[in-house]
Design a protein around this motif. Structure first.
Motif, mmCIF file in Angstrom:
data_model
loop_
_atom_site.group_PDB
_atom_site.id
_atom_site.type_symbol
_atom_site.label_atom_id
_atom_site.label_comp_id
_atom_site.label_asym_id
_atom_site.label_seq_id
_atom_site.Cartn_x
_atom_site.Cartn_y
_atom_site.Cartn_z
ATOM 1 N N MET A 110 0.693 -1.138 -0.044
ATOM 2 C CA MET A 110 -0.075 -0.174 0.036
ATOM 3 C C MET A 110 0.619 1.388 0.109
ATOM 4 O O MET A 110 0.350 2.423 -0.253
ATOM 5 C CB MET A 110 -0.810 -0.211 1.074
ATOM 6 C CG MET A 110 -1.847 -1.291 1.228
ATOM 7 S SD MET A 110 -2.555 -1.278 2.839
ATOM 8 C CE MET A 110 -3.592 -0.055 2.841
ATOM 9 N N GLY A 111 2.107 1.214 0.439
ATOM 10 C CA GLY A 111 2.941 2.360 0.440
ATOM 11 C C GLY A 111 2.760 3.261 1.738
ATOM 12 O O GLY A 111 2.845 4.303 1.619
ATOM 13 N N ILE A 112 2.036 2.481 2.673
ATOM 14 C CA ILE A 112 1.523 3.234 3.898
ATOM 15 C C ILE A 112 2.670 2.948 4.831
ATOM 16 O O ILE A 112 2.966 1.858 5.356
ATOM 17 C CB ILE A 112 0.304 2.917 4.334
ATOM 18 C CG1 ILE A 112 -0.592 3.872 3.219
ATOM 19 C CG2 ILE A 112 -0.048 3.318 5.717
ATOM 20 C CD1 ILE A 112 -1.832 3.854 3.716
ATOM 21 N N ILE A 113 3.156 3.905 5.758
ATOM 22 C CA ILE A 113 3.938 3.687 6.813
ATOM 23 C C ILE A 113 2.822 3.540 8.092
ATOM 24 O O ILE A 113 2.538 4.681 8.356
ATOM 25 C CB ILE A 113 5.208 4.663 6.925
ATOM 26 C CG1 ILE A 113 6.090 4.798 5.932
ATOM 27 C CG2 ILE A 113 5.799 4.657 8.544
ATOM 28 C CD1 ILE A 113 7.021 5.815 6.114
ATOM 29 N N ASN A 114 2.738 2.358 8.501
ATOM 30 C CA ASN A 114 1.748 2.192 9.695
ATOM 31 C C ASN A 114 2.439 2.396 10.820
ATOM 32 O O ASN A 114 2.608 1.224 11.433
ATOM 33 C CB ASN A 114 0.759 1.299 9.488
ATOM 34 C CG ASN A 114 -0.484 1.231 10.528
ATOM 35 O OD1 ASN A 114 -0.650 2.102 11.096
ATOM 36 N ND2 ASN A 114 -1.024 0.024 10.517
ATOM 37 N N LEU A 115 2.455 3.423 11.699
ATOM 38 C CA LEU A 115 3.190 3.361 13.057
ATOM 39 C C LEU A 115 2.113 2.792 14.200
ATOM 40 O O LEU A 115 2.691 2.217 15.067
ATOM 41 C CB LEU A 115 3.350 4.762 13.416
ATOM 42 C CG LEU A 115 4.386 5.611 12.748
ATOM 43 C CD1 LEU A 115 4.669 6.965 13.512
ATOM 44 C CD2 LEU A 115 5.837 4.779 13.054
ATOM 45 N N ALA A 116 0.752 2.857 13.651
ATOM 46 C CA ALA A 116 -0.099 2.242 14.551
ATOM 47 C C ALA A 116 -0.356 0.558 14.692
ATOM 48 O O ALA A 116 -0.908 0.116 15.346
ATOM 49 C CB ALA A 116 -1.585 2.811 14.394
ATOM 50 N N HIS A 117 0.663 0.007 13.753
ATOM 51 C CA HIS A 117 0.897 -1.624 13.699
ATOM 52 C C HIS A 117 0.742 -2.069 15.544
ATOM 53 O O HIS A 117 0.252 -3.063 15.278
ATOM 54 C CB HIS A 117 1.951 -1.758 12.688
ATOM 55 C CG HIS A 117 1.637 -3.346 12.235
ATOM 56 N ND1 HIS A 117 0.601 -3.854 11.501
ATOM 57 C CD2 HIS A 117 2.458 -4.417 12.389
ATOM 58 C CE1 HIS A 117 0.902 -5.093 11.254
ATOM 59 N NE2 HIS A 117 1.971 -5.311 11.799
ATOM 60 N N GLY A 118 1.618 -1.261 16.160
ATOM 61 C CA GLY A 118 1.929 -1.862 17.138
ATOM 62 C C GLY A 118 0.593 -1.871 18.254
ATOM 63 O O GLY A 118 0.565 -2.744 19.068
#
Lengths: 399, 290
Positions: free
Chosen positions: B34-42
């Motif tokens: 997706m090309g998305i940096i998902n910091l909320a993955h944690g």
């Protein structure tokens, strides 16, 4: 032209300030006229971050003790202004500036983090406001940094663990390994223990310092098995303590190398999460809810009735902070302006705390008993008094 | 180093690596495809742990049901986040994505405090996985950690098969290589994004569930692990599942051997490893060239 503009700007600012000034001075008497002159206390604690449960517990004890006194100290109604320092010196500094200088509180109770305390102490003492420290335990606060207006209600790091050194040696441990969280408090507590343990004749075979963000201690345990120490002495607090105690038991180490530590290792707020992993772990500390004395029984029963919660080390610290302020101010008849007199009055405060007899040392740190506390079945049991009237060394305190 | 210490550290490294892989794989998939940096993955990791604590300890549901419900709940939550918050950000600057997903971390952490309080909780190890294996007198290893490593390995193989052998996997691989080309070929990337994101959230929740009995369940528990997961993704090469696998094993092994060999600087070891690998291969071990 430029000059003109600056001039008019400056005049404008002055006018605006003057206007604000009048607004404040006219507003103040109106508010105060409603009752007796209130005592304004700033309560600066971490309400977010890893030590948020400390902030919450201290506040519960603080509010309970105030309510017990009918919301009054030395005949003055108390107004509490809270601030969240987020365990961050920068945030703590801003919050303290606001509460001390803008809200102009009479005294401050705070804080938990030894990292925030120095800035808080500077702001309070620069403004001649007494500071009551409910938990931050850095040794220096009541040693080289000691100040006539700074009183600590909890303990110094040294005080909590150094009596355990000789005690553990006497129990038969000759070779001990230590582990402590790698920050000032962890180091001071573990080193205080190690120094006394070595003085007693014991050998420290290894010291490990895992980081604050450590998640998994398993990798350290292979070494413990290989070196076979007689005991393990530790400092861990908060969620790190839960992780460490559980993983230590899961690795099957608890039966082979008995686990000891500073009281925060099996703090009563953590016991439920640690479960049976904490059984048999022995810590040294100045308080456990099971302490058998009248003041503690009354504190726990009244606290439970008032809040529906079980009292613990944090609510005890909050409670005792109010006691110290109240007993001190009763001596000065509520006068807080004469700071030398107030300092002397606070210094002389002596009372039966839930932890046992409480009085201040020359450096304004409590002189108190240190107990051996065993965790079992989700409860903390005091198994013996390691040393009575333990006093943090005062030689470095010059004032 | 004694042989027994070496073997235990090897086990520790592999086991820690497997846990990291579960989190890093979702992270690298969402970024790669997706090309998305998902910091909320944690946060998905944290919520998985909290939910299994809620279902198994408070509601006392049977463990398999509690785990399955927790994963489904996190996938639903992940899908809502993906549709409502992240989908509109796909073509935006990475800085915008970082800001928004950082905001999500704060929201989810605070939500955990509101729902479960600031106390530290814990999940118990299921009875059949308690105890330790005595391999020799010097080697004692907790059964649960072996199970954890096994579960991680099974997931890694499963994920490899999906990505390497299925049609969806082919689209995912193509998507991580050149997203616009995939849509130009007439493939509707929207559902693929949603699927990938859901899978990533499920893996993070699973990691949270598996880690709950050894870690503590507390607000912010996802923040500690997400940093290391990012190190894994960067080492392995962004968007590469194979890279995440190798990166996770490397980080796991370096971390556990670092603690024995260089105890004073052990916390720096994995970052030094990352720096060295980036000097040698700026796009990570299996990353595509920029």
């Amino acid at each position: 032209m430029t000059k003109d503009i600056t001039f008019s700007r400056r005049t404008f600012t002055k006018a605006a300030l003057a206007l604000c000034g009048t607004a404040v001075t006219t507003a103040t008497p109106l508010r105060y006229a409603l009752g007796a002159d209130p005592l304004k206390i700033g309560l600066i604690l971490p309400y977010s971050g890893v030590y948020a449960n400390f902030g919450e517990g201290i506040t519960n004890g603080f509010e309970f003790a105030l309510k017990k006194r009918g919301g009054q100290i030395a005949g003055r109604p108390v107004q509490v202004i809270k601030g969240d320092d987020q365990l961050d010196p920068k945030v703590g500094s801003e919050v303290a500036q606001k509460i001390v200088t803008r809200d102009n509180v009479d005294l401050v109770v705070g804080t938990v983090g030894s990292n925030v305390l120095p800035v808080l102490q500077k702001i309070c003492t620069d403004n001649n406001k007494p500071l009551i420290v409910p938990t931050a335990a850095g040794n220096d606060t009541t040693r080289v940094q000691c100040h006539p207006l700074v009183f600590r209600v909890s303990h110094s790091n040294w005080q909590m663990t150094s009596p355990a050194g000789a005690w553990l040696f006497k129990r038969g441990a000759k070779r001990v390994m230590t582990m402590g969280m790698n920050y000032a408090t962890g180091k001071e507590e573990v080193i205080a223990f190690s120094d006394e343990f070595k003085k007693a004749g014991g050998e420290i075979i290894d010291q490990k310092w895992p980081g604050l963000k450590e998640l998994d201690y398993q990798a350290y345990f292979a070494d413990v098995l290989a070196k076979q120490p007689d005991a393990m002495f530790t400092f861990f607090a908060g969620s790190n303590a839960v992780e460490f105690v559980k993983q230590y038991a899961q690795a099957g180490l608890k039966e082979r190398v008995p686990l000891f530590g500073a009281a925060y290792l099996t703090d009563s707020t953590l016991l439920a999460a640690q479960g049976s992993a904490a059984d048999g772990v022995i810590t040294s500390g100045h308080y456990a809810p099971s302490l058998d004395n009248a003041a503690n029984k009354k504190f726990l029963a009244d606290f439970k009735q008032a809040t529906g919660k079980d009292g613990d080390i944090n609510s005890m610290h909050g409670h005792d902070s109010v006691e110290v302020v109240a007993l001190g101010l009763e001596k000065t008849k509520g006068d807080i302006k004469d700071s030398a007199g107030l300092s002397q009055a606070l210094q002389k405060v002596e009372f039966a705390s839930p932890r046992g007899p409480f009085r201040f040392s020359r450096a304004r740190n409590p002189i108190q008993n240190i107990y051996a506390i065993e965790a079992k079945g989700g409860q903390l049991r005091v198994i013996e008094t390691i040393q009575k009237d333990v006093e943090d060394p005062t030689a470095e305190c010059k004032v | 180093m004694q042989l027994s210490t070496f073997l235990i550290q090897l086990l520790n490294g592999l086991q820690y690596g497997m846990l990291l892989f579960l989190i890093a794989s979702g992270l690298t998939l969402t970024f790669g495809v997706m090309g998305i940096i998902n910091l909320a993955h944690g946060a998905f990791f944290m919520i998985g742990a909290y939910l299994v604590f809620q279902f198994a300890r408070i509601y006392e549901w049977p463990l398999p049901l509690a785990c399955a419900s927790a994963i489904v709940a996190v996938v639903v939550l992940g899908s809502i986040v993906e549709r409502a918050v992240l989908a509109p950000l796909v073509d935006r600057d990475h800085l915008d994505q970082v800001l928004v997903t950082y905001g999500l971390i704060l929201i989810f952490d605070e939500l955990a405090v509101v729902l479960w309080g600031k106390d530290v909780h814990a999940a118990e190890i299921p009875a059949m996985l308690r105890g330790s294996v005595h391999i020799s007198d010097m080697i004692v290893y907790p059964v649960y950690r072996l199970a954890l490593a096994g579960a991680g390995l099974v997931c890694a193989i499963g994920l490899y098969l999906i990505v390497a052998k299925t049609r969806i996997g082919m689209i995912v691989r193509a998507g991580s290589h050149d997203r616009s080309m995939v849509s130009a070929l007439g493939i509707n990337v929207g559902p693929v994004f949603a699927l990938v994101f859901g899978l990533g959230a499920a893996l993070a929740a699973l990691a949270g569930i598996l880690a709950a009995p050894i870690l503590s369940v507390s607000p912010g528990m996802g923040d500690k692990i997400i940093i290391i997961a990012f190190v894994v993704v960067v080492i392995g090469g962004i968007g590469s599942i194979k890279g995440a696998f190798v990166g996770a094993l490397l980080v796991g092994l370096f971390d556990s051997f670092g603690k024995v060999l260089f105890p004073t600087v052990s916390s720096l070891v994995i970052y030094a490893l990352m720096a060295l690998i980036l000097v040698w291969r700026p796009n990570g071990l299996f990353g595509k060239a920029a």
